[in-house]
Structures are given as C-alpha cells and as structure tokens.
Design a protein around this motif. Structure first.
Motif, short mmCIF file in Angstrom:
data_model
loop_
_atom_site.label_atom_id
_atom_site.label_comp_id
_atom_site.label_asym_id
_atom_site.label_seq_id
_atom_site.Cartn_x
_atom_site.Cartn_y
_atom_site.Cartn_z
N LYS A 1 5.82 4.72 -3.05
CA LYS A 1 4.81 5.63 -2.49
C LYS A 1 3.39 5.10 -2.69
O LYS A 1 2.45 5.58 -2.06
N TYR A 2 3.24 4.14 -3.62
CA TYR A 2 1.92 3.61 -3.92
C TYR A 2 1.66 2.27 -3.23
O TYR A 2 0.51 1.91 -3.00
N ALA A 3 2.73 1.52 -2.98
CA ALA A 3 2.55 0.13 -2.53
C ALA A 3 3.33 -0.15 -1.27
O ALA A 3 4.23 0.60 -0.91
N ASP A 4 3.00 -1.26 -0.61
CA ASP A 4 3.66 -1.63 0.64
C ASP A 4 4.90 -2.50 0.43
O ASP A 4 5.69 -2.70 1.35
N ARG B 1 11.41 4.59 -6.04
CA ARG B 1 10.95 5.52 -5.01
C ARG B 1 9.50 5.93 -5.22
O ARG B 1 8.75 6.07 -4.26
N VAL B 2 9.12 6.12 -6.47
CA VAL B 2 7.73 6.50 -6.74
C VAL B 2 6.79 5.34 -6.43
O VAL B 2 5.79 5.50 -5.73
N VAL B 3 7.12 4.16 -6.95
CA VAL B 3 6.23 3.02 -6.75
C VAL B 3 6.12 2.67 -5.25
O VAL B 3 5.07 2.27 -4.78
N GLY C 1 -6.08 -4.63 2.74
CA GLY C 1 -5.62 -3.23 2.76
C GLY C 1 -4.18 -3.05 2.32
O GLY C 1 -3.72 -1.93 2.14
N LYS C 2 -3.46 -4.18 2.11
CA LYS C 2 -2.06 -4.08 1.68
C LYS C 2 -1.97 -4.14 0.16
O LYS C 2 -2.76 -4.81 -0.49
N LEU C 3 -1.01 -3.45 -0.37
CA LEU C 3 -0.81 -3.41 -1.82
C LEU C 3 0.61 -3.84 -2.17
O LEU C 3 1.58 -3.35 -1.60
N ALA D 1 3.28 -4.07 -5.41
CA ALA D 1 3.53 -3.64 -6.79
C ALA D 1 4.43 -4.66 -7.47
O ALA D 1 5.51 -4.98 -6.98
N ASP E 1 -4.02 -6.81 -2.36
CA ASP E 1 -4.22 -6.54 -3.77
C ASP E 1 -2.89 -6.17 -4.42
O ASP E 1 -1.87 -6.01 -3.75
N VAL E 2 -2.91 -6.06 -5.75
CA VAL E 2 -1.68 -5.95 -6.53
C VAL E 2 -1.85 -4.86 -7.58
O VAL E 2 -2.92 -4.71 -8.16
N ILE E 3 -0.80 -4.06 -7.79
CA ILE E 3 -0.76 -3.21 -8.97
C ILE E 3 0.42 -3.68 -9.82
O ILE E 3 1.52 -3.84 -9.33
#
Lengths: 300, 300, 300
Positions: free
Chosen positions: B98-101, B94-96, B43-45, B47, B71-73
C-alpha cells in the motif's frame, strides 16, 4: 495561515480542522497511489526521530514525503537510543531542527511530543508518545470511515482492548465530535476506564457484538495483548471471545466495514480478508494521503 | 505488455526474457555510472524488505532506483525481525504494497518470495530466499560474462563450494540455456549434488583447475565456508587448494576473466586485483544497470 | 580543476583552500535552510559508510546532499559491523565506489580514511577516524567563527578535554593558519600534550578562564568524559570546575560566542541557551552548508 504549527494531540483540533485535513487528504489520493507525480515538497526535508520502532508508521510518513517530491532523514530506534544516552531530548530536537523542515517524533514517554514542540524551531508531528497520543492514526481512521462508510449518523462498535489502547481512546474522542453512536465491546477486565467516559459525554453504550452486529456501520477491532493477562489460559479464553471471522459477519449489514490499526494477530481471521467488509489494508493505505495532508500543512 | 510481473526465480525466465533484460541493462549503464541523469522512475517508490541483512544487494537496488529518479523506503533486518514477531509475511506484504510500487524481498526461508508474490498487489522481486533463488545475481553474472567475455561458445569453470552455493546453482541452470561448456571444480565434499545434475542436462564435466585453466574463458570462484567443515584443520586444507593468485593465472588465456559474487575472504588473492583478469568489482557494478532494467520492467 | 579529490585531514588544506570552502559554503546557506531549492547534485549518489554510529554527522551529510537534489545510500553501523566481519575495508570501499559517486567514511581506526582513499575510485570524505581526523568538523568550526565572530585577530579559549579531543587538536592546527591567539583551559590531567604543541608554533598560552574571560572572542567548550578518570569523585570534582553558565558569562564581552561540538552533557548550563552568546546550535546548522560546499567540490 496554517491551522496548526505542530500536531501533538487530536484534542488540539476542532471538528472543522479535522474536516479540513480529510478534505485535503482526498486531493492527495492519486499521488499516494503513485498514479500522479507531485513535486509539492521538493527541496523539503523531514526528520523521522523514532525513539522506539514503529516500522509501519515510519514507512507511511516516508512514503507520504517522498511521493510529494520531498525527502527524509531517519534516526532509527537503535541510533536514537545511543543519542538519548548522551543528550537531552530538547537538545536533540534543536539540532535536528537545524537539519530538517519538520520532525516526526515517536517516543516511549507520554508528553514527549508536546515537550519537544516547546523546544523546537520546526513543526513537530507526534507519531505516538507512550500511553499518550497518536493523532495521525486517528485522522486516518476518520478518513477511512468517511471514505468507506460515512461519518454522518455513524454507528460504530469498538472491540477488543478498550482499556489500554491509545488508538481507541483518541478515536472515541474524535467520534463524539461527529455525534456517532459508539458501542463498546470488550472483556470486563479490558473495559474503557470510567474516568475516561466521564470526561467526554456522547452516545456511548457497552454491548455484546451479537446484539449490535446487525445495526453497526463500522466494526473497529483492536488487539488483545497477552501481556495484559496474569496467565496464558485466561488470555486465551478471553481473547477467543473477541475474534471475528467470515461466519460471524454473515449477520452484518452488507455495508459494514471492518477496521483494525494493524498488526493483527488472530483477532480478525484471514477468512474475513476476502469479504467486502475487510477494509484494514485500505485503512493502512489511507495513512499515506492523510500524512501527505498533514506534512504539506505544516511545511508549506 | 511487460514480460514478467514478479521476478522470483531465474527458472521463470526464457532465454529470450534473459536477453531482453541484458539488452535493457545495456541502455542504463551510463546512468548507473552517474554520467547521465535520468528521471525515468520519478514519483515511484520501492520498498526494500530485508528479513536478513544483505547490505550489498540492498545498496545496489537502492542505487539503481535512486539513479533513475525514484526513491526507496527500507525496512532493515532489525525492524523486520520485530515486525516478523507481530504479523504474518502475507500481512506485511499487503501493507507495504500500500506504500510502495514494488517490493524487493530478502528472506531466510526458501519459497518466501513466491509466497509473498501470491499475496502481493505490487510486483515482488526476490533478492534471495534462503537456499532458494537470487535471480538478480544470476542476471548480473550473465551480464558480466556477456560484457567482459561472451555468452557464445562459452567455457566456464565454477570453483569452490558447488554444493550449497545458491549462486552457482542458478547460474548453471541459466548457462545451459546458452549451451555453455561448464567445468565443476570443487572438493569432493562440496561437489554439485547429483540430483541437481540429473535434472538439467547440458555440457557439464567435473575437472581440476590445472587441466582446464588454459581452455576456459571464465573462472567463477565462490567462497568455501568454514561452517561446512567438521573441523578447522580439514577446512584449511581443503580451502587452501581452491584459491587463485596472480601466479596461478599465468597459464590462463589472456582473455580469461575471474568472477566472484563477493564478499571474498581469501579464495582470490589480492595479487589478482591488479591483473587484467580481475572482473569481480566490475561485476558488482553491473548489478546496478541490471537491477535498473528489472525495476523499470516491473514498475513502468 | 578541483582543489582536492579526497578530504582526509585538515592538514591537507592550505589557508587558501580553507577560505575557498568557507566562501563556497556561504553560497549554500539559503539552500541549507530550505529557503531556496537546488538541483545541483541531481542524479548524484553519496554513500554513508559508518563503521561506528555518529548520528548527527550522518544526518548533517544527508541533509546537505538531499537539499542539493542528490541522494544518499546509508550503510548503518550495524550493517557495517557485519560487513566488516566478512571482507576487508579495501574491498568494501571498492564495491561501494561502484554504487556511489563519493563515500563519507566514519571508522574507529586512525588512518582508516587515508587507507580507504588509496583504494577508492571515488572521492572519500573522512567523517572521523578514531583518534585521527574529522576535517569537516574543523571546517564548520571555522565557518561558525567567521560568521558569528571573526577569524581576524581572533582570541579564542579552548576549554575542557584538550588531551584526547580530536576536535580540539584539528581546530588548533587550523587556527594557527589564521594567526589566532589561543588560550588553553583544562585540568592538568587533560592538558594538551606537549609533543603536540612543539610541532605547531603559534600564539598558544595556558590560562584559567577567569583571567581571560573579558578578552576572548570565542569560548570553545568540549566535554570532559567520565571514562578519562580513575574514579567518579575525581571526575566530578574536575568536571565541575570546567562548566559555564549564564552567570559566568556576565563578565564576558558582549560579542563573545560560546561554541561546542555537541552533544553536551552539562559543561554548558541550559541557562546559557537563552543568552546572545550561545552559538552551538547555530554551529550544528553550519555543518550543512559547509558539507554542501565539500560535497559539491568533490562530486562536480
């Protein structure tokens, strides 16, 4: 059962459809934040087909999919351009539809997403097709307004490039469904095209920011692009008049929120970031639960 | 609870912090090898933001994350360069965030990682910032030494480009915490800068490989880059003197280990690969459990 | 226990090995379609090393791995080219083998896959090495024939570029194991090399499509590449004679299937797509269960 198979244009959705997606997104917020685990989309595969780069949109879809336990296969813009040389879009869509359960498509040509949907065995989600549509952006904009302000009796100013901005056009159409009062704030050369206005009705007025700043609930700022101007000096003069900083906002309501689809260049000064008005990073985050709602709608 | 929120420089860690990470990495070895499954980071991401390519480092972080069920973006160097044109690093972070941990950042500019950490809502791990730091490399170097040799009473030779190598600088600083005897083996033009030595103390001597080969426990080889030399002939002459092959190592202790951050060009001859001394591929592997330790430290 | 450790060439497999893989693929079909979930390869990592782009093959392997609950780390062609500059293939393979449980390799040089396998600690699957082999393509071709037609008493025409097509060469070899009657349909300048024929025996005849169209079970079309011709006019004349459309197929058996490794340009007219003969998109899909069978064979 599902309300839509493909998501191509915001115009395909009724007000009821939109509210349904926004409600659904609400349920995904904690998962989007990584606070709650989910395996809702376990075993499902999304294909990201980006025929032009849009890193943020891609990452946001990817985060949405992965936080829900699904997975993603990416075709990068670089790969896509070499694919494009060898094969028609219809063929690419048909092949990729054999690998994945849904396709997110970004394409430089208006109409590409609807064309793709017609040739696809799996759902297609439009992530921007040229001057055309980018419906998930509109949905996240609406979600942000509902969460951080209100969609009822909304007074909103749209500021910047209202002529070319796909984001603004779609948002205006969607806002008329909610009976919002819309103020258009732009340089004359970047005003909303009259033909556009004729088609939609709604409470839409042209204004200067000064006149309405104390009234509005939302200030939605977009970027004025240098390429739209014949010379740099003209650009600088015009762009300079459509900027906001913390000082500007002092006359605004306490509850005013400032939005921006990002990336910004300097149309919102960094001095705004620390104010309670700044919601543009939050807006980027809301893209994740909204895309979760859409993905689970078309995939389950 | 956690010992660090961001990981920017090896200098931010105490000897105790380092040992804590190395111990933790030990627990992850079987998972890193794919022998044991783990869902620790489900469940963790993560970036990966790579503003310059570093395929090995990226793949190693990605393997670490995915073997732990996370997982990874990825933002590729190509995407990053187009993002960089449109927006400040602070906004991207700041944006990224918001997507990843958490964010792993590779950036060409020294200081970029610390700057990013200051603007980030999520942990930032420095994966190399120009001439600056690359702390996870140093940690995996220490881990390799501890596993394949010993950090106690260590005698280590650092050979090659000691002037520009970020890897060597960070490793020397860390090794002084362990009271190692350090031998510097380099051409005069690529010697460790004196200012650097002044700042750190420790048992550091300049030497020729011949003189110390029988004494040392670790031979850490780095690449001498052609670009550092005014002409190719000068380069070939100098580089030729700082190579090792199986023949060279015959006089070494049985337990000597040879390390290299990779990629190598020809400073370690392939004849060394089959000897018991060769540990550079093992060293690459150890990057995975060490990064697992770091990721789980900042994400849990 | 497993039948092969690496998969480098179709020539390494017996008829029995091939049937074993096809049977295994059968079991994975529902998972490949996303109808059934699987965690068979949970915790396993595949590294895709693509030294030249092959988006479809990469996506197909990625889909196979992810649908089975495993994960993938990609080295893109762009990254690979920068890696290639700095390091030997042997070193790259050894390092990547420290991160992943198996490697899928696409490389422009014939023989690269076998060389890689010799230096690899983990299984290597050849996804195309120049003029060499692409065994997973051959296996999916055989699977398609078995599913949509039959491998017993098969009459198949191979049409188009039979001189340079790696796909065709491998398929012919494999089909002789099944005692198929093979018709070669090509312009003289793109005929199958005689040396190739000498080596393999089997029931192979040169023919015109007209003469055999009513007899054959499978029509396998490949692309005639413009680069093979000294001038464009010559190309257009030749290529024009080796095209099929719905009209052409009217004289064919009802059960005839048309295959193509894709991408097609215009050697199969879109009018064929809607006929019952068209199986080339289905063929693309079958790449997924076949690759699932191979991946689980080498990884478990």
């Amino acid at each position: 059962m599902t309300r839509f198979r493909h998501l191509i244009s915001i115009d395909d959705l009724s007000k009821d459809d939109i509210l349904y997606i926004l409600d659904k997104a609400e349920e995904f917020e904690e998962i989007a934040r990584g606070k709650t685990k989910s395996r809702t989309l376990e075993g499902k595969l999304l294909a990201n087909l980006f025929f032009e780069p849009s890193t943020r949109t891609r990452m946001s879809f990817e985060a949405a999919m992965k936080r829900l336990g699904g997975d993603v296969i990416n075709m990068t813009a670089q790969e896509a351009s070499s694919v494009a040389k060898g094969e028609t879009l219809a063929d690419t869509i048909r092949v990729v539809g054999k690998y994945a359960d849904a396709i997110v498509l970004r394409h430089p040509l208006e109409g590409a997403a609807r064309f793709a949907a017609e040739h696809s065995e799996v759902p297609v989600i439009n992530a921007g097709d040229g001057a055309g549509q980018h419906p998930t952006q509109t949905l996240l904009d609406l979600y942000t307004i509902r969460k951080e302000s209100s969609l009822d009796e909304l007074k909103i100013a749209l500021m910047g490039d209202l002529k070319y901005s796909r984001t603004v056009h779609s948002l205006i159409k969607a806002l008329t469904l909610f009976d919002a009062e819309i103020y258009l704030v732009s340089p004359p050369s970047l005003a909303l095209p009259e033909e556009f206005l004729e088609g939609i009705g709604g409470k839409i007025t042209t204004a200067e920011l000064d006149e309405i700043l104390e009234e509005i609930d939302v200030l939605y700022v977009t970027r004025i692009q240098k390429e739209r101007f014949p010379d740099e000096e003209e650009y600088r003069k015009v762009a300079g008049s459509y900027k906001v900083d913390a000082e500007t906002l002092k006359r605004a309501k306490d509850s005013l929120i400032v939005m921006h689809p990002l990336p910004r260049v300097d149309e919102i000064d960094v001095s705004v970031d620390a104010t309670k008005h700044a919601k543009y990073f939050q807006q980027a985050f809301y893209g994740v639960p909204v895309r979760m709602a859409i993905l689970s709608e078309v995939m389950l």
